[in-house]
Design an enzyme around this catalytic site. Structure first.
Site, short mmCIF file in Angstrom:
data_model
loop_
_atom_site.label_atom_id
_atom_site.label_comp_id
_atom_site.label_asym_id
_atom_site.label_seq_id
_atom_site.Cartn_x
_atom_site.Cartn_y
_atom_site.Cartn_z
N LYS A 69 0.80 -1.22 0.00
CA LYS A 69 0.00 0.00 0.00
C LYS A 69 0.84 1.28 0.00
O LYS A 69 0.41 2.30 -0.53
CB LYS A 69 -0.97 0.01 1.19
CG LYS A 69 -2.05 -1.06 1.10
CD LYS A 69 -3.03 -0.95 2.24
CE LYS A 69 -4.13 -2.00 2.14
NZ LYS A 69 -5.14 -1.87 3.22
N ASP A 106 -10.30 2.32 1.69
CA ASP A 106 -10.52 1.83 3.05
C ASP A 106 -11.19 2.89 3.92
O ASP A 106 -12.09 2.59 4.71
CB ASP A 106 -9.20 1.41 3.69
CG ASP A 106 -8.65 0.12 3.13
OD1 ASP A 106 -9.45 -0.74 2.72
OD2 ASP A 106 -7.41 -0.04 3.11
#
Length: 277
Positions: A69, A106
């Protein structure tokens, strides 16, 4: 319907456990995207640049999990404000012009999962843990929590990290020792971001009238804490809720089809988890 097959995939290491293919393929089926495929690739940080460079024009996007990420950010042409705020990209979309655009679904996924359970604003909150997911939780809480957020952590270094994230994200973060984590359970909203087993001992400490628990785990489910919370009639948001809501946003960005089929994606995820057990 185009003749060129469109591709997307989830990358990470380890990746075999990922439910992303199940969710995205369910969306494609529901949307009638018969020429789309969604795969799963074991890719670590060292292999990521070569993997991305080798992708051809059939690729629409990538989902990224740990440890990629942050590693993907230098490979991108553009990063959204949300992703930059937490230094984490979990979604890459390839534009028609060939640009690589990174985003983080997210954070809005957490907000959407809470909203689905009727949680839109809270006066205060508690976060259990201080890893990468905790920073995304703080970014979400920046938008829905009016007052302080107390983070329960194991080390002074983690405490400093959480306070630093709070300053960056505009959240009043206070820190407390993990030994006092039972106190967290009295908060109107408790976000558990810890690995499996870490909160099991807290199950016996759930108050008589709990608020809302957001436990980011989904396998095994329910966690002992989530089960005890539900037994006290507290609202519980689970990791599958987060996974589905962030995947909905990914499908919409990669395919351009809005809205993505939330119900079909959740049903597919639930069925896949049931099959594992």
């Amino acid at each position: 319907m185009t003749d060129v097959q469109r591709r997307a995939a989830v990358l990470g290491s380890p990746i075999a456990h990922s439910l992303s293919p199940v969710l995205h393929r369910a969306a494609y089926a529901e949307l009638g995207l018969a020429d789309w495929e969604y795969g799963r690739h074991e890719v670590d940080e060292a292999a990521l640049p070569g993997f991305v460079e080798a992708l051809d024009a059939s690729w629409a996007g990538l989902s990224l999990t740990m440890p990629l990420k942050r590693a993907v950010i230098p490979l991108l042409d553009e990063v959204s404000e949300t992703a930059a705020s937490v230094e984490a990209v979990n979604t890459v979309v390839f534009t028609a012009e060939g640009r690589r655009v990174g985003d983080n679904t997210d954070v809005p996924g957490m907000i959407a999962a809470l909203r689905e359970r009727g949680v839109r604003k809270v006066e205060s909150a508690a976060v259990l843990g201080a890893g990468a997911t905790a920073s995304s939780a703080l970014a979400a809480l920046a938008r829905i929590c009016a007052g302080p957020v107390t983070a329960y952590v194991r080390t002074a270094e983690r405490a400093r990290e959480m306070r630093t994230w709070g300053e960056r994200l505009g959240v009043d973060v206070r820190t407390a020792d993990w030994a006092d984590a039972a106190r967290a359970l009295a908060a109107p909203l408790v976000v558990a971001t810890t690995p499996a087993g870490a909160t099991d001992a807290l199950a016996a400490e759930v108050p008589e009238r709990p608020g809302t628990l957001f436990d980011v785990l989904y396998d095994p489910w329910p966690t002992p804490l989530a089960a005890a919370w539900a037994a006290r009639a507290g609202a519980v948001v689970g990791g599958l809720d987060l996974l589905v809501h962030q995947a909905v946003l990914q499908v919409e960005q990669m395919t351009g089809r809005v809205p993505a089929p939330l119900a079909a994606m959740r049903a597919a995820g639930e069925a896949a988890l049931a099959a594992r057990h």
